[in-house]
Design a protein around this motif. Structure first.
Motif, PDB file in Angstrom:
ATOM      1  N   THR A  80      29.949  34.308  34.874  1.00 32.17           N
ATOM      2  CA  THR A  80      29.525  35.606  35.821  1.00 32.17           C
ATOM      3  C   THR A  80      30.320  36.590  35.016  1.00 32.17           C
ATOM      4  OG1 THR A  80      30.950  35.311  37.168  1.00 32.17           O
ATOM      5  CG2 THR A  80      29.080  34.416  37.635  1.00 32.17           C
ATOM      6  N   ASP A  84      35.907  30.321  33.136  1.00 31.81           N
ATOM      7  CA  ASP A  84      36.885  30.512  33.471  1.00 31.81           C
ATOM      8  C   ASP A  84      37.996  30.001  34.491  1.00 31.81           C
ATOM      9  OD1 ASP A  84      36.388  33.884  32.689  1.00 31.81           O
ATOM     10  OD2 ASP A  84      35.602  33.940  34.782  1.00 31.81           O
ATOM     11  N   GLY A  94      41.455  36.427  37.849  1.00 35.68           N
ATOM     12  CA  GLY A  94      40.155  37.100  38.694  1.00 35.68           C
ATOM     13  C   GLY A  94      40.466  37.371  39.739  1.00 35.68           C
ATOM     14  N   GLN A 101      40.341  42.438  41.364  1.00 35.27           N
ATOM     15  CA  GLN A 101      38.691  42.769  40.267  1.00 35.27           C
ATOM     16  C   GLN A 101      37.857  42.936  42.631  1.00 35.27           C
ATOM     17  OE1 GLN A 101      37.428  39.369  38.837  1.00 35.27           O
ATOM     18  NE2 GLN A 101      37.809  40.689  37.069  1.00 35.27           N
ATOM     19  N   THR A 137      29.135  35.545  42.461  1.00 36.06           N
ATOM     20  CA  THR A 137      29.857  35.755  41.083  1.00 36.06           C
ATOM     21  C   THR A 137      30.651  35.798  40.409  1.00 36.06           C
ATOM     22  OG1 THR A 137      30.114  38.292  42.830  1.00 36.06           O
ATOM     23  CG2 THR A 137      27.906  37.495  42.417  1.00 36.06           C
ATOM     24  N   ARG A 138      32.215  35.557  41.620  1.00 35.78           N
ATOM     25  CA  ARG A 138      33.281  35.648  40.623  1.00 35.78           C
ATOM     26  C   ARG A 138      33.808  33.934  40.336  1.00 35.78           C
ATOM     27  NH1 ARG A 138      36.126  40.209  43.262  1.00 35.78           N
ATOM     28  NH2 ARG A 138      38.349  39.083  43.123  1.00 35.78           N
ATOM     29  N   ASN A 151      32.558  39.738  35.531  1.00 29.93           N
ATOM     30  CA  ASN A 151      33.269  39.692  36.675  1.00 29.93           C
ATOM     31  C   ASN A 151      33.551  41.383  35.917  1.00 29.93           C
ATOM     32  OD1 ASN A 151      33.401  37.644  37.693  1.00 29.93           O
ATOM     33  ND2 ASN A 151      35.793  36.609  36.684  1.00 29.93           N
ATOM     34  N   ARG A 152      34.200  42.026  37.467  1.00 26.58           N
ATOM     35  CA  ARG A 152      34.303  43.346  36.908  1.00 26.58           C
ATOM     36  C   ARG A 152      35.381  43.702  36.289  1.00 26.58           C
ATOM     37  NH1 ARG A 152      34.316  44.114  41.767  1.00 26.58           N
ATOM     38  NH2 ARG A 152      32.501  45.140  41.524  1.00 26.58           N
TER      39      ARG A 152
END
Length: 433
Positions: A233, A204, A53, A57, A198-199, A235-236
């Motif tokens: 988290t 990941d 990510g 994102q 959050t990322r 992720n978008r």
């Protein structure tokens, strides 16, 4: 300063043979995994890490968030403000960097073995407790904005951005990975803190390590450095891109003496069974420098350009095949015609067995040159994991290239090359178009 000179000298001398130690899968007590190649020749250690990510994102209106975060996370963390953090890195000859690409956010640490623990302590603090001080944010923001404004005047950048915007339309890839002026201006201190919270997560996270460290030592350090990250988290999500490709030519007028040219067509996915055949074909067409067909036809025979090239560009949600060149405005049309003709010739007539043999000889023989330092090796180990390649890839890669036959290459040339959908962008003042 002396430590820094010593470290630089060691890096330059650290050229291991291709007969690398085996890749070890190291899993810490808390389940954090890293791939390791030990090399005790010199007292240095390199650790590369990445989170799935990247800039794709970034929220709409905050384009450049991942990039600004990558440039400010080492500007003070934990008990150290920006000045003291950078001073400590310098005093201990530690290289600590973060970077953001379209699909990945990560970084690396390079240090003398004796300073490994403080180096990873500083990485831990940068990941978990970056200070994002306002003066540091504004200083880095100003640097990024200056670069973005400069890029707005660069023909090569204009061509690339226009090309991506046209083929990706409303997909996040259309924005590129550097951000936009408006997006970078909109990013707040709270946005940066929210990015970290959050990322970045253990789910990941991928890690590659090489140098003067054992698997046992690494297990402990992995937990000290990364265990406090959240397990996961949200992720978008980023969808697979739908490519908008045709043989359209876009011309962007800019008063420069030389036009920048980019072509694009759909590429091939990294795990596709035809990837290595396409890889060999790309070398023959434009990836082989002076050995390539495009260089021979466009530069050597006609003197149209100084350089012309092609490459396979693989992203998590799209795969491209790109051709680039630059030429005088008066010779743009001829350059476009010759490139398209060579693309069509390869698709319809194929390539020779000799070309395939020579390409394979170079691609297998030059592979060892990638392993010229522990830092490069750690980066390769990370890349293998991010690309979901097997742990024995280093042993298998040349075998896969060698297995490619002229029949494979010509089949791929016929099925994958699309000269009728070779989209092009020209930035300059081309004549006769």
């Amino acid at each position: 300063m002396i430590r820094f000179i010593v470290l630089a000298a060691i890096i330059l001398l650290n050229v291991p043979a291709y007969a690398l130690a085996p890749v070890q899968k190291v899993i810490s007590q808390n389940g954090i995994e890293a791939w390791l190649i030990e090399d005790h020749t010199n007292p240095i250690v390199s650790l590369h890490f990445g989170f799935e990510g990247g800039s794709a994102q970034d929220p709409v209106g905050k384009e450049g968030l991942a990039r600004l975060a990558s440039a400010t996370m080492d500007e003070g963390a934990g008990e150290w403000n920006s000045q003291s953090f950078q001073a400590r890195l310098n005093d201990l000859s530690i290289t600590l960097r973060f970077e953001a690409s379209m699909d990945r956010f990560g970084g690396h640490v390079l240090t003398l073995r004796e300073n490994l623990e403080p180096a990873l302590e500083m990485l831990n603090q940068a990941l978990l407790a970056p200070r994002f001080e306002k003066d540091a944010i504004e200083r880095i923001r100003a640097q990024i904005l200056a670069e973005l404004r400069q890029r707005e005047e660069d023909p090569d950048t204009i061509a690339a951005l226009n090309l991506y915007q046209s083929i990706f339309a409303d997909h996040p890839y259309a924005r590129g990975s550097k951000g936009t002026i408006e997006g970078v201006q909109n990013i707040t201190q709270a946005d940066l803190h929210n990015f970290v919270q959050t990322r970045l997560n253990r789910r990941d996270l991928k890690i590659g390590v090489s140098g003067d460290i054992t698997a046992t030592e690494l297990k402990t350090l992995l937990d000290k450095t990364f265990a406090a990250l959240p397990e996961k988290t949200e992720n978008r999500p980023v969808s697979d891109a739908v490519l908008h490709l045709d043989n359209e030519l876009s011309i962007i007028q800019k008063p420069v003496p030389q036009s920048s040219i980019l072509f694009v067509q759909e590429g091939v996915e990294r795990h596709d069974e035809d990837f290595y055949a396409a890889y060999v074909l790309n070398y023959i067409l434009g990836g082989g420098g002076f050995s390539s067909r495009l260089t021979e036809e466009v530069r050597e025979k006609r003197g149209l350009v100084y350089s012309v090239y092609s490459y396979l560009a693989g992203y998590q949600h799209a795969d491209l095949w790109i051709v680039g060149a630059g030429t005088q405005n008066a010779r743009v049309k001829e350059t476009l015609d010759v490139v398209r003709a060579e693309w069509k010739k390869a698709a319809t007539q194929g390539v020779s067995a000799e070309e395939v043999r020579d390409a394979k000889t170079f691609l297998t023989g030059s592979f060892a040159l990638r392993f010229n330092s522990s830092d490069n090796i750690a980066a390769i180990l990370l890349g293998m994991q991010m690309d979901k390649l097997p742990i024995d890839f280093l042993e298998q890669r040349n075998k896969q290239v060698e297995a490619v036959t002229p029949e494979d290459v010509n089949r791929v040339a016929k099925t994958l090359l699309t000269p009728d959908k070779l989209k092009a962008v020209v930035v300059g003042q081309p004549e006769g178009l």
